[in-house]
Design a protein around this motif. Structure first.
Motif, mmCIF file in Angstrom:
data_model
loop_
_atom_site.group_PDB
_atom_site.id
_atom_site.type_symbol
_atom_site.label_atom_id
_atom_site.label_comp_id
_atom_site.label_asym_id
_atom_site.label_seq_id
_atom_site.Cartn_x
_atom_site.Cartn_y
_atom_site.Cartn_z
ATOM 1 N N HIS A 59 35.607 8.119 -27.206
ATOM 2 C CA HIS A 59 37.051 8.021 -26.947
ATOM 3 C C HIS A 59 37.436 6.652 -26.383
ATOM 4 O O HIS A 59 36.594 5.852 -25.971
ATOM 5 C CB HIS A 59 37.479 9.125 -25.986
ATOM 6 C CG HIS A 59 36.870 8.999 -24.613
ATOM 7 N ND1 HIS A 59 37.362 8.143 -23.642
ATOM 8 C CD2 HIS A 59 35.801 9.617 -24.039
ATOM 9 C CE1 HIS A 59 36.633 8.245 -22.554
ATOM 10 N NE2 HIS A 59 35.663 9.124 -22.763
ATOM 11 N N TRP A 68 39.400 14.358 -28.804
ATOM 12 C CA TRP A 68 38.794 14.773 -30.072
ATOM 13 C C TRP A 68 38.957 16.272 -30.314
ATOM 14 O O TRP A 68 39.092 16.709 -31.458
ATOM 15 C CB TRP A 68 37.312 14.427 -30.089
ATOM 16 C CG TRP A 68 37.010 12.979 -29.919
ATOM 17 C CD1 TRP A 68 36.409 12.381 -28.840
ATOM 18 C CD2 TRP A 68 37.290 11.918 -30.842
ATOM 19 N NE1 TRP A 68 36.295 11.026 -29.036
ATOM 20 C CE2 TRP A 68 36.824 10.715 -30.258
ATOM 21 C CE3 TRP A 68 37.883 11.873 -32.103
ATOM 22 C CZ2 TRP A 68 36.942 9.477 -30.897
ATOM 23 C CZ3 TRP A 68 38.001 10.639 -32.739
ATOM 24 C CH2 TRP A 68 37.538 9.468 -32.141
ATOM 25 N N HIS A 134 37.042 4.931 -31.059
ATOM 26 C CA HIS A 134 38.496 4.704 -31.086
ATOM 27 C C HIS A 134 38.895 3.793 -29.940
ATOM 28 O O HIS A 134 38.444 3.964 -28.807
ATOM 29 C CB HIS A 134 39.254 6.030 -30.970
ATOM 30 C CG HIS A 134 40.728 5.846 -30.743
ATOM 31 N ND1 HIS A 134 41.367 6.257 -29.599
ATOM 32 C CD2 HIS A 134 41.672 5.253 -31.523
ATOM 33 C CE1 HIS A 134 42.649 5.947 -29.685
ATOM 34 N NE2 HIS A 134 42.857 5.332 -30.835
ATOM 35 N N SER A 135 39.723 2.789 -30.222
ATOM 36 C CA SER A 135 40.285 1.900 -29.214
ATOM 37 C C SER A 135 39.163 1.252 -28.397
ATOM 38 O O SER A 135 38.268 0.628 -28.962
ATOM 39 C CB SER A 135 41.264 2.673 -28.340
ATOM 40 O OG SER A 135 42.049 1.796 -27.563
ATOM 41 N N LEU A 158 38.098 3.021 -35.387
ATOM 42 C CA LEU A 158 39.451 3.559 -35.515
ATOM 43 C C LEU A 158 40.397 2.845 -34.549
ATOM 44 O O LEU A 158 40.305 3.044 -33.330
ATOM 45 C CB LEU A 158 39.461 5.062 -35.207
ATOM 46 C CG LEU A 158 38.469 5.930 -35.962
ATOM 47 C CD1 LEU A 158 38.593 7.379 -35.493
ATOM 48 C CD2 LEU A 158 38.690 5.837 -37.465
ATOM 49 N N ALA A 160 40.306 0.039 -33.328
ATOM 50 C CA ALA A 160 39.310 -0.240 -32.298
ATOM 51 C C ALA A 160 39.288 -1.694 -31.843
ATOM 52 O O ALA A 160 39.541 -2.619 -32.616
ATOM 53 C CB ALA A 160 37.923 0.147 -32.816
ATOM 54 N N HIS A 262 42.565 1.208 -39.596
ATOM 55 C CA HIS A 262 43.493 0.623 -38.623
ATOM 56 C C HIS A 262 44.911 0.705 -39.158
ATOM 57 O O HIS A 262 45.175 0.379 -40.314
ATOM 58 C CB HIS A 262 43.134 -0.841 -38.366
ATOM 59 C CG HIS A 262 43.436 -1.302 -36.979
ATOM 60 N ND1 HIS A 262 42.514 -1.915 -36.167
ATOM 61 C CD2 HIS A 262 44.582 -1.235 -36.245
ATOM 62 C CE1 HIS A 262 43.059 -2.207 -35.010
ATOM 63 N NE2 HIS A 262 44.331 -1.805 -35.031
ATOM 64 N N HIS A 295 48.557 3.523 -33.102
ATOM 65 C CA HIS A 295 47.253 3.373 -32.460
ATOM 66 C C HIS A 295 46.379 4.623 -32.505
ATOM 67 O O HIS A 295 45.235 4.588 -32.060
ATOM 68 C CB HIS A 295 47.474 2.960 -30.994
ATOM 69 C CG HIS A 295 46.223 2.602 -30.269
ATOM 70 N ND1 HIS A 295 45.337 1.633 -30.727
ATOM 71 C CD2 HIS A 295 45.678 3.083 -29.113
ATOM 72 C CE1 HIS A 295 44.317 1.536 -29.896
ATOM 73 N NE2 HIS A 295 44.500 2.404 -28.914
ATOM 74 N N MET A 296 46.884 5.726 -33.043
ATOM 75 C CA MET A 296 46.122 6.982 -33.023
ATOM 76 C C MET A 296 45.883 7.499 -34.439
ATOM 77 O O MET A 296 46.374 8.571 -34.829
ATOM 78 C CB MET A 296 46.857 8.023 -32.186
ATOM 79 C CG MET A 296 47.127 7.604 -30.761
ATOM 80 S SD MET A 296 45.617 7.491 -29.764
ATOM 81 C CE MET A 296 45.469 9.185 -29.190
ATOM 82 N N HIS A 298 43.421 8.958 -35.948
ATOM 83 C CA HIS A 298 42.758 10.251 -36.108
ATOM 84 C C HIS A 298 43.709 11.416 -35.876
ATOM 85 O O HIS A 298 43.390 12.551 -36.238
ATOM 86 C CB HIS A 298 41.534 10.356 -35.203
ATOM 87 C CG HIS A 298 41.773 10.002 -33.768
ATOM 88 N ND1 HIS A 298 42.334 8.819 -33.358
ATOM 89 C CD2 HIS A 298 41.509 10.700 -32.614
ATOM 90 C CE1 HIS A 298 42.415 8.791 -32.036
ATOM 91 N NE2 HIS A 298 41.938 9.926 -31.568
ATOM 92 N N VAL A 305 40.921 9.325 -42.006
ATOM 93 C CA VAL A 305 39.787 9.116 -41.102
ATOM 94 C C VAL A 305 38.598 9.963 -41.535
ATOM 95 O O VAL A 305 37.451 9.491 -41.553
ATOM 96 C CB VAL A 305 40.187 9.430 -39.648
ATOM 97 C CG1 VAL A 305 38.971 9.378 -38.737
ATOM 98 C CG2 VAL A 305 41.254 8.447 -39.173
#
Length: 319
Positions: A59, A68, A134-135, A158, A160, A262, A295-296, A298, A305
Motif C-alpha cells: 500500500h 486492498w 501503489h504510490s 500503480l 507509483a 498510471h 491516483h487510485m 486499482h 489493473v
C-alpha cells in the motif's frame, strides 16, 4: 510563571489523553485482518487470501492493507495467493528498532522496508512473487526488486513513486516530518483533527474520481492518526527523495517483467515525473496510461489493473 507552567502542563496532559482515547478507539474498531508475524522483534501484519502464484500487494502513504481489502483483493484471489503487508509504522506493522518516537526523525528507507517485508514473506512461504506497489508502495516494490532481483518474478507499479521529483512536498510532510513537528504538532493533530478534514483528504486522493461509498470507514483512517503512525508516515515521505535518487540509478540493472499503470489525471504522483521515465529505465517495462484516471487506479480502473497483473504473470511464466 507558575500559572503559565500549570496551564501548559494541563494542556499537554489533555492533548495526550485525547490522543490516547482516539487511538484506543481506532485500535478497537480496526483490529488486524490477518496475522502478525515477528521479524527479528518487529511485528509485521500479513493478510493472505486465495491460492495460486504469489502476489504481493504493498500500500501507499497513509494506508494499510484495508485499501486492498475494500474491493481489489477479492478480484484476484481466485487465481493468485494474495499476500498483503502493512508497511512499517502503518496499520499493524511496527517500526524498526531505532526508528520513530517523539523528537526522532530516523525513519525506514524503502530498502529497509522492503527487507523487513521480504523477511515476513519468507516466514509465510512466499516464493518468486509478483510484487505490486501503489504510490509510496511503488518505491518499496522497486526496492524489493533491487534487493532480490533473481527471486522477484515481476513488478507491477500503480500510480507509483519511482523517480526524483522537482519542488517541495506539502507543509504537512515538511513540518510533521521534522523532530519539532513530530514532538509538538503530532499529538495535537492526533487529538483534534476533525473527521471533515479526513473525509476531504480521502476525496482529494481519488480526484477526479469520487471515493467509493464507505471507503474512508473501511480503510480505518483513524489508524494513521495514531501518533506514531503520523510520525512514521510523514517522516518516510519527507525523507524519501534522496533514496529515490540513489535507487533510480540502479533501475537499468533490472530485467524482470514490469507492468506500469498510471492515470494521466494523477496530480499526486505525476505520470510524466515517475512512470514515463521508469518505462524507459527498465528494459522489461510496459506502460499503460489510463485516460482521465487519478491516483487510485486499482479503485477507478480495476479491470485494467487486473489485466496488467495477469500480463505480468504470463510474461514471468506463472500462468
Amino acid at each position: 510563571m507558575l500559572l503559565f507552567v500549570s496551564v501548559a502542563v494541563t494542556l499537554v496532559v489533555a492533548v495526550q489523553w485525547r490522543a490516547s482515547a482516539r487511538e484506543a478507539s481506532a485500535t478497537k474498531n480496526y483490529p488486524p485482518q490477518g496475522r502478525v508475524v515477528d521479524v527479528d522483534g518487529t511485528p509485521v501484519h500479513v493478510l493472505i487470501e486465495g491460492s495460486g502464484p504469489d502476489l504481493i500487494l504493498i500500500h501507499g502513504a497513509s494506508g494499510n492493507v484495508r485499501d486492498w481489502t475494500f474491493d481489489f483483493a477479492d478480484r484476484v484471489s481466485d487465481r493468485y495467493r494474495v499476500i498483503m503487508l502493512d508497511r512499517p509504522g502503518l496499520g499493524w506493522t511496527g517500526r524498526l528498532p531505532g526508528k520513530g518516537g517523539a523528537w526522532n526523525t530516523a525513519n525506514e528507507t524503502p530498502m529497509e522496508q522492503a527487507a523487513l517485508l521480504q523477511k515476513a514473506a519468507d516466514i509465510v512461504g512466499v516464493d518468486r512473487p509478483i510484487v505490486v506497489g501503489h504510490s509510496f508502495g511503488g518505491a518499496v516494490a522497486m526496492a524489493w526488486a533491487l534487493n532480490r532481483p533473481n527471486e522477484t518474478a515481476a513488478v507491477v507499479m500503480l500510480g507509483a513513486v519511482s523517480n526524483p521529483w522537482p519542488g517541495e512536498l506539502g507543509w504537512t510532510y515538511t513540518v510533521v516530518g521534522t523532530a519539532l513537528g513530530g514532538g509538538l504538532l503530532v499529538p495535537f493533530i492526533s487529538a483534534f483533527l476533525p473527521q471533515s478534514y479526513v473525509d476531504s483528504s480521502v476525496e482529494s486522493i481519488f480526484t477526479p474520481q469520487q471515493a467509493p461509498p464507505d471507503y474512508a470507514h473501511h480503510v480505518g483512517a483513524g489508524l494513521v492518526l495514531r501518533r506514531e503512525s503520523l510520525r512514521a508516515n510523514a517522516q518516510q515521505v519527507n525523507y524519501l527523495r534522496p533514496h529515490i535518487v540513489k535507487m533510480s540509478q540502479r533501475y537499468n540493472s533490472l530485467d524482470m517483467p514490469m507492468e506500469i499503470v498510471h492515470g494521466d489525471a494523477d496530480t499526486i504522483v505525476p505520470l510524466s515525473v515517475h512512470s514515463e521515465p521508469l518505462s524507459k529505465q527498465v528494459a522489461g517495462a510496459r506502460l499503460t496510461v489510463l485516460s482521465g484516471v487519478g491516483h487510485m487506479p486499482h479503485h477507478a480502473a480495476p479491470d485494467e489493473v487486473e489485466a496488467a497483473i495477469d500480463r505480468a504473470a504470463s510474461r514471468a511464466g506463472l500462468r
